[in-house]
Design an enzyme around this catalytic site. Structure first.
Site, PDB file in Angstrom:
ATOM      1  CG  LEU A  47      60.114  39.852  64.297  1.00 57.68           C
ATOM      2  CD1 LEU A  47      61.408  40.131  63.526  1.00 57.68           C
ATOM      3  CD2 LEU A  47      59.859  40.945  65.322  1.00 57.68           C
ATOM      4  CB  CYS A 162      48.751  30.966  68.124  1.00 61.99           C
ATOM      5  SG  CYS A 162      49.811  31.415  69.487  1.00 61.99           S
ATOM      6  CB  CYS A 217      26.444  33.703  83.672  1.00 62.53           C
ATOM      7  SG  CYS A 217      28.185  34.217  83.639  1.00 62.53           S
TER       8      CYS A 217
HETATM    9 ZN   LIG Z   1      27.995  36.272  82.633  1.00 64.86          ZN
END
Ligand SMILES: [Zn+2]
Length: 241
Positions: A47, A162, A217
């Site tokens: 919370l 986390c 990429c």
């Molecule tokens: Zn890219």
């Protein structure tokens, strides 16, 4: 072409530490329709950073609590809820939105959302936060540069989580606010595509820097190898957020 804030449909993947401030900011800023995607319930230990929820919401499905919270602060906002995690089998949900905002706590979901955004030619805003550090990135529908130009691929081996490493609540607030501002810039026709924001909660510094497209990429480069959502590419593992 996106028709301004009131006519826009924004999809928010994950309504937790980041998705809470993003959702509140976009609802109060007049975004017409929010599509919320999450399959979790409200947990008391979260919370402090999930500011959309109250003590009375503990144990409720996040999206039902979120819908009630939005109705209180912005009753004209249309809220659609998808009570499931984003996964390769339902990534088509994102074809219905104008802007994708990724706020989940899983690396696999971040890469899935990034790949789907690129293949669907949708603007994307991705956020992540762990401990005192957070980042937010805005990429455009043309996808140069894209999320994978910066983060390349899912990390291998042990990953920070986390729920183990923790995240400082205000870091989520800052990154969520940056994500919301990136979305509003897109809807207002003044996008910040190709901008990476990073926040260091220890120093209190927020930096924005442009990123470059990589020719190699696999998603947006000269010879892309990712041309569809292949389920084996997204292992559902740990986390930032
Ligand atoms: Zn890219």
């Amino acid at each position: 072409m996106i028709g301004g804030r009131a006519g826009a449909i924004v999809g928010i993947v994950g309504v937790g530490g980041l998705g809470s401030p993003v959702t509140l900011a976009l609802a109060k800023a007049g975004v017409g329709t929010l599509v919320l995607i999450d399959d979790d319930v409200v947990d008391r230990t979260n919370l402090h950073r999930q500011i959309l929820f109250r003590e009375a919401d503990v144990g409720r499905h996040k999206l039902e609590a979120a819908r009630d919270a939005i109705a209180r602060v912005s009753p004209r906002t249309v809220v659609e809820i998808q009570r499931e995690h984003l996964h390769p089998g339902n990534a088509g949900l994102l074809s219905e939105v104008d802007v994708i905002v990724e706020c989940s706590d899983r690396y696999a979901v971040k890469f899935l959302a990034a790949d789907a955004a690129q293949l669907l030619r949708k603007p994307l805003v991705v956020g992540a936060a762990i401990r005192f550090i957070g980042t937010a990135l805005s990429t455009g529908p043309e996808g140069h540069p894209c999320y994978r130009c910066v983060f390349e691929d899912l990390p291998e081996g042990a990953q920070q989580r986390c729920d183990v490493s923790g995240v400082v609540g205000p870091v989520c607030g800052v990154i969520g606010a940056v994500q919301a501002s990136f979305v509003l810039r897109i809807l207002d026709g003044r996008p910040s595509y190709g901008t990476l924001a990073s926040f260091d909660g220890r120093a209190g510094t927020l930096r924005h820097r442009p990123i470059s497209a990589r020719a190699s990429c696999p998603l947006c480069g000269t010879h892309p190898t990712i041309d569809r959502i292949e389920p084996t590419r997204y292992v559902s593992d740990p986390c930032p957020q």
